[in-house]
Design an enzyme around this catalytic site. Sequence first.
Site, PDB file in Angstrom:
ATOM      1  N   ASP A   1      -7.083   1.002 -37.638  1.00 36.25           N
ATOM      2  CA  ASP A   1      -6.589   1.771 -36.498  1.00 36.25           C
ATOM      3  C   ASP A   1      -5.478   0.974 -35.849  1.00 36.25           C
ATOM      4  OD1 ASP A   1      -6.241   3.430 -34.322  1.00 36.25           O
ATOM      5  OD2 ASP A   1      -7.969   2.642 -33.238  1.00 36.25           O
TER       6      ASP A   1
ATOM      7  N   ASP B   1      -3.160   1.200 -32.697  1.00 38.41           N
ATOM      8  CA  ASP B   1      -3.039   1.952 -31.463  1.00 38.41           C
ATOM      9  C   ASP B   1      -1.977   1.230 -30.638  1.00 38.41           C
ATOM     10  OD1 ASP B   1      -3.492   2.850 -28.795  1.00 38.41           O
ATOM     11  OD2 ASP B   1      -5.482   3.523 -29.441  1.00 38.41           O
TER      12      ASP B   1
ATOM     13  N   ASP C   1      -6.837  -2.772 -34.829  1.00 42.66           N
ATOM     14  CA  ASP C   1      -7.923  -2.897 -33.863  1.00 42.66           C
ATOM     15  C   ASP C   1      -9.142  -3.447 -34.615  1.00 42.66           C
ATOM     16  OD1 ASP C   1      -9.431  -2.732 -31.612  1.00 42.66           O
ATOM     17  OD2 ASP C   1      -9.743  -0.569 -31.722  1.00 42.66           O
TER      18      ASP C   1
END
Lengths: 334, 355
Positions: free
Chosen positions: A96, A98, A240
């Site tokens: 992920d 972000d 992440d």
Amino acid sequence: MELTRHYLIRRFREYYHKAKIYEPIEFRMREWAFVPLKNFPDFVMVRHVSFSEMEELREFLISNVPAHVYFSSAYYLKPSAEMDEKGWTGADLIFDIDYDHLPTKSLESAKREVFKLLRILEKDFGIDEKEIEVCFSGNRGYHVHVYDERFRELGNMERREIVDYLTLRGFKLKGTQFDRVCKIIHRYVRDGKVNVDEKTGEILRSSLNEIRKGRLDLIPPEVREELIERCLKKLVVHVDPPVTADVKRLIRLPNSLHGKTGFRVVLIDLNDLESFNPYVDAVAFGDESVKVRLLKKVRVNFGGERYILERGRHSLPEYLAVFLMCRGVALYGH
Amino acid sequence: MRRPFLPILPYLERYPFLKIGSKLFKFSKDEVLSNVEKARDFVEKVLEDKVEFDFKPIDFLCSNCGIREECEGYEGCSYNISSAEYHLKLSRAKKAVLNWLRCKVVVSNLDEFLRRRFAVKLARLYRDLILKECDDFILFMADDFGLNHEGFSIHVADYLKYAVRMKSDDWKLVNRFLSKGYVDLSRNEFVRLMEKVIKEILMEKVQINLNVRLKVDFKRKELERLPLKVECFPECMKSILSDLNEGKNVPHTGRFAIASFLINIGYDVENVVDVFRNAPDFDEDKTRYQVEHIAGLRGKGERYVAPSCETMKSWGLCVWSCEVDHPIKFYRRCLSGGDKGKRSSKRKGDSQDYA
């Protein structure tokens, strides 16, 4: 709120009627989770759901109209059982990215991270690009799914090592990543991008080859530390960590809608990634005018177009109206 | 004349746990259970560090075989050797595999602690033995274990599975050469990794119940039986404990840290659950469930190791500069050397390193 909720349910339902619904591999072994729009704006998750047919999933989406749809990265023998009884057999490797976790908080810099990640996955981890899927998350970043079977059975500690490889945690100036550091420093020295006096610069340039081979001890300590620091900043891939380490993560379904933006979670062909523009490619709704009431003054930057909208009544293009309603700053109707 | 598996036979004698052994020889349950006393003695000797292998290095037949062109693999080996000699090798290998199965039954009926200890010790002995073997055999063994490798480079997924528990920074993936999915290893490192694989194989259980009584009572002086002395806790743990006591809301990471730390030094689940009683959102069932998980009583059955100082720092839970790299180390040092650990420690902020 009642009207807004009904409006969103209607529009999301129409979307799922027409949408090409994404079918993850090993469909029957996945756990599914949904946040139904009927509780909007409350976030109530229904999980431990499983399906044996794609058609069942579509019917579920149409009759329960979710604001958010997730499936498990994990493969289970009994995906709808309680957590302890599911029978975990493996999980995709997921990442992920972000922009909230990035030094520069923008979707564009998130995209740069994705490219960095893809390069390492292919070059270092030997993962074929056919085994990789990249999605726009529908909000602030990108998800990268790796379906390569060889990585499926890794536990969380093993996955944590992969994260450390990407984020350079525990890095002791050895191995492939160190080779990259030397390569960059070599380039800095060669191109005179090192902050040293002329004499030191001269000496450094005369030992370019050694530096490339790892002899960083030839560089004065203060300069070396600073250079390494610079390289690390460049090399770190900001994924992440807990998302990748978790072997039972729920992740957004590609082609579903993100209930906080109304954007589509777009599966992006790797060749189109460079030119991907969420404000064009992830917009799920049209531009016919919709009447809304703004609860407060908002500033939105929607794909380069800046809107400053006062509190009160507006007629806005549908995609923007949905976006603001999802965000909870607008209500449907005048 | 076909001599099936001939090149492998002398190796099965010394490495009877090779997977190929069970393919080659089948035994009935009665055969295995008929004579376990010898196997039990062997297991005991391993546990007491009394086993020494005196195998001499042998040539891997395939490495110097003249008839490679017509080779049909181990299974169809047609190397020229007398029938008597072949059958002698065959029966020796068979005997070794049978003995190994008996050991396996014995070990399967020991508790987890002794099983692990047996596996660790024996695998260590095998490592030294394998180091003396030729490369061809080492690579054969890796194939037998189903490792995905190219020479001494090993696929990263297999690498991680076995290297993840090695403590040294040298084994961290970020410090390795990794290219196209393969991690470069030296011959020594490769064998080191095989040792871990062997340990796993030696730990495998068979489902045959047998009442095993060892003659020697093995003392368990493991670190999980450390005496409990709160004064010796590192500051980070003390600080989490006091926050919990005062009913402050401690983040998830902090809760995990203290729970795993306490489990690691020998608290039992109930004591750990009690620590959380004052937490504002205390839910006894949930807490017990999670603590049991950490203690390895649920899930995969593996006990979690308390986070290292580096992890504590990254979670923002490190409050002191103790000059150790693990909270457990601090605790042990303090237990053994009085205040030694403490004297060298500095309050965070006093030190320039933390500017």
